[in-house]
Design a protein around this motif. Sequence first.
Motif, short mmCIF file in Angstrom:
data_model
loop_
_atom_site.label_atom_id
_atom_site.label_comp_id
_atom_site.label_asym_id
_atom_site.label_seq_id
_atom_site.Cartn_x
_atom_site.Cartn_y
_atom_site.Cartn_z
N ILE A 270 0.88 -1.17 0.00
CA ILE A 270 0.00 0.00 0.00
C ILE A 270 0.91 1.21 0.00
O ILE A 270 1.81 1.32 0.85
CB ILE A 270 -0.92 0.05 1.24
CG1 ILE A 270 -1.87 -1.14 1.26
CG2 ILE A 270 -1.71 1.36 1.26
CD1 ILE A 270 -2.95 -1.12 0.19
N VAL A 271 0.70 2.11 -0.93
CA VAL A 271 1.62 3.25 -1.08
C VAL A 271 0.84 4.56 -1.10
O VAL A 271 -0.33 4.61 -1.48
CB VAL A 271 2.47 3.10 -2.37
CG1 VAL A 271 1.60 3.22 -3.61
CG2 VAL A 271 3.59 4.14 -2.43
N GLY A 272 1.49 5.59 -0.67
CA GLY A 272 0.96 6.95 -0.77
C GLY A 272 2.14 7.88 -0.64
O GLY A 272 3.18 7.51 -0.09
N GLY A 273 2.01 9.09 -1.14
CA GLY A 273 3.17 9.97 -1.11
C GLY A 273 2.83 11.42 -0.96
O GLY A 273 1.66 11.83 -1.01
N THR B 93 -2.96 6.50 7.33
CA THR B 93 -3.89 5.75 6.50
C THR B 93 -3.19 4.63 5.75
O THR B 93 -3.72 3.52 5.60
CB THR B 93 -4.61 6.67 5.49
OG1 THR B 93 -5.15 7.80 6.16
CG2 THR B 93 -5.73 5.93 4.78
N ILE B 94 -1.99 4.90 5.25
CA ILE B 94 -1.21 3.89 4.53
C ILE B 94 -0.97 2.67 5.43
O ILE B 94 -1.15 1.51 5.03
CB ILE B 94 0.14 4.48 4.05
CG1 ILE B 94 -0.09 5.54 2.97
CG2 ILE B 94 1.06 3.37 3.51
CD1 ILE B 94 1.13 6.40 2.68
N ILE B 95 -0.57 2.94 6.66
CA ILE B 95 -0.29 1.85 7.61
C ILE B 95 -1.56 1.09 7.94
O ILE B 95 -1.58 -0.16 7.97
CB ILE B 95 0.37 2.42 8.88
CG1 ILE B 95 1.72 3.06 8.54
CG2 ILE B 95 0.55 1.33 9.93
CD1 ILE B 95 2.29 3.93 9.65
N GLN B 96 -2.64 1.81 8.19
CA GLN B 96 -3.93 1.16 8.50
C GLN B 96 -4.39 0.29 7.33
O GLN B 96 -4.88 -0.83 7.53
CB GLN B 96 -4.98 2.22 8.81
CG GLN B 96 -4.75 2.98 10.10
CD GLN B 96 -5.64 4.21 10.22
OE1 GLN B 96 -6.30 4.62 9.26
NE2 GLN B 96 -5.67 4.82 11.40
N ALA C 183 -3.35 2.58 -3.61
CA ALA C 183 -2.69 3.88 -3.41
C ALA C 183 -3.59 4.75 -2.55
O ALA C 183 -4.78 4.89 -2.83
CB ALA C 183 -2.42 4.55 -4.75
N VAL C 184 -3.03 5.35 -1.51
CA VAL C 184 -3.77 6.25 -0.62
C VAL C 184 -3.65 7.67 -1.17
O VAL C 184 -2.53 8.19 -1.32
CB VAL C 184 -3.23 6.17 0.82
CG1 VAL C 184 -3.88 7.24 1.69
CG2 VAL C 184 -3.47 4.78 1.39
N LEU C 185 -4.79 8.29 -1.44
CA LEU C 185 -4.79 9.59 -2.13
C LEU C 185 -5.71 10.59 -1.43
O LEU C 185 -6.73 10.22 -0.85
CB LEU C 185 -5.28 9.42 -3.57
CG LEU C 185 -4.58 8.37 -4.44
CD1 LEU C 185 -5.26 8.28 -5.79
CD2 LEU C 185 -3.10 8.71 -4.62
N LEU D 149 -7.52 4.45 -2.47
CA LEU D 149 -8.11 4.58 -1.14
C LEU D 149 -8.07 6.04 -0.69
O LEU D 149 -6.99 6.64 -0.66
CB LEU D 149 -7.34 3.74 -0.11
CG LEU D 149 -7.30 2.24 -0.37
CD1 LEU D 149 -5.97 1.84 -0.99
CD2 LEU D 149 -7.50 1.48 0.92
N PRO D 150 -9.21 6.64 -0.36
CA PRO D 150 -9.21 8.02 0.12
C PRO D 150 -8.42 8.14 1.43
O PRO D 150 -8.58 7.32 2.34
CB PRO D 150 -10.69 8.32 0.37
CG PRO D 150 -11.43 7.33 -0.46
CD PRO D 150 -10.57 6.10 -0.47
#
Length: 541
Positions: free
Chosen positions: A90-93, A111-114, A350-352, A378-379
Amino acid sequence: MKLEPYERKAGQSLAEDYEHHFERVRDIYEYNVWDETSWERRAAWLDQPRLSANRTELVHNLIRYNDKLGNEPQSFESLELLRRPETLVIVGGQQAGLFTGPLLVIYKAATIIQAARHAAERLNRPVVPVFWIAGEDHDFDEVNHTYVLTQQMQVQKLKLDNPSGGRTSVSRLVIDNWEDALTQLDHSLIDTEFKAPLLEKLMELAGKSSTLSEFFGRIMAWLFGKHGLVLLDSDDPGIRKLEGPMFARLLEKHAEVNKAALSGSEQVKNLGYIPQAEAHPDSAHLFVFEENGERVLLYRGGDGLTDRKQERRYDLAQLVELASQSPERFSNNVMTRPLMQDYLLPVLGAVLGPGEIAYWGMTRPIFDTMGMQMPILLPRREHTLLEGTIQKHMDKFGLTLDDVQHRFEEKKQEWLREKDELRLEERFAEVKEQFSKLYRPLLETVGSINPGMAKLGQANEQKILEQIEFLETRSTEASLAQHEAAIRQLERIRLTLFPLGRSQERVYNIFSYLNKYGTDWLDELVRQPLSLRPVHSIIYF
């Protein structure tokens, strides 16, 4: 700490419909995140042979980079899992902001970790959280500052100066003096039991950092490494080396990629939304670094590629060769970054944030063109931090969060009117009305003498009204002075929750809250189960 779900509007119509009316936008997204079967279907697609970087080399480079940042043992456990072919990500940046930038960056990491934990439990296979530091971005003025609320109820900007004034990537801009920024933070924080250890830790991390990206990464590792978060800098030389084949492929297919981007933009428009990223008819959607470090966005021009002003020319074949030999000379723009992310990592989701969800809505045709597939989107979780004093003030004035955001001035004036026992506004209005009724017949009489007397009478009336209004203003000010403490409390509510006319999470920095409440509440937030609807919640201290 207590969390309470809170329904709010995203402020971005496409993201709003993504969250609440997915059926309206399903044609531009690959997966419906609200359909739990999406996790299994995406995982199955990733298990097939696909275009991707060498996983062993990827892990080797991530171990080296996270070791440089001093990341926690749990992050290296995540990296050991990533060696295994069944492990997903799961990635986000975000860009590397000063002292981590606004609160939303912290919420994205949480959120990424969750989400990684949720997916691992659902799929019964390892899923690793990765934070993508957008170190390739070159707009230093966008990331060199953050905001805090002072004791004097002022929104203060803390700023890091550009040492060279150069326009290169944030990960390549060397910072040799952190003292001024740290001093600004020190002066902005109230004295608490947590202040000295926090500042000592930041000074330690800054002393080991040569760039803003590195300082950002060290802070994120300190805050989230214990939860297994892996850090990745998009401009890291080892990562760039892995990206070489993908850069070459994007260059070779740049015309098709741009055609797909234009198509994605049209699809968004046809659904009634405004595209959130520029769709230029000649964009190549890649940057090249000049020898002096300047980052230049590429466009089609003649037989090759050029810069926006067509002052520099690049031969396509030479650029493809350069991508193979010196991939560190290239970086992605907003349209191709999602593809590079998917090439490097086995991205389950992807967390966005809302804006990112909107511009990712343009990318599905690009993924298709490159033989790839858009991941689950994922929001990012959103939060409003509500301190005890602010809660009490809001209760006193009968205010909700929605009131503060949308009806604050109206509610403030309503409360003040209720406290106006003298009914000054009403009584002055009556006086002005009665004066006009008594005076206008007299004006008609004197006006009959000659036109000059009519003008003199009108001027005289205006002066008397001005004097009445002057007295009204001074009387109102004197009355308000009796409620000065209440007005300060109201202003504190507004500045705490919606500073600069924006949501709290888009302005304020995490360290004001860590300074008051320590870090335990943040760890507790990270340990919360994933909840994507509603996206927003209020955190009560």
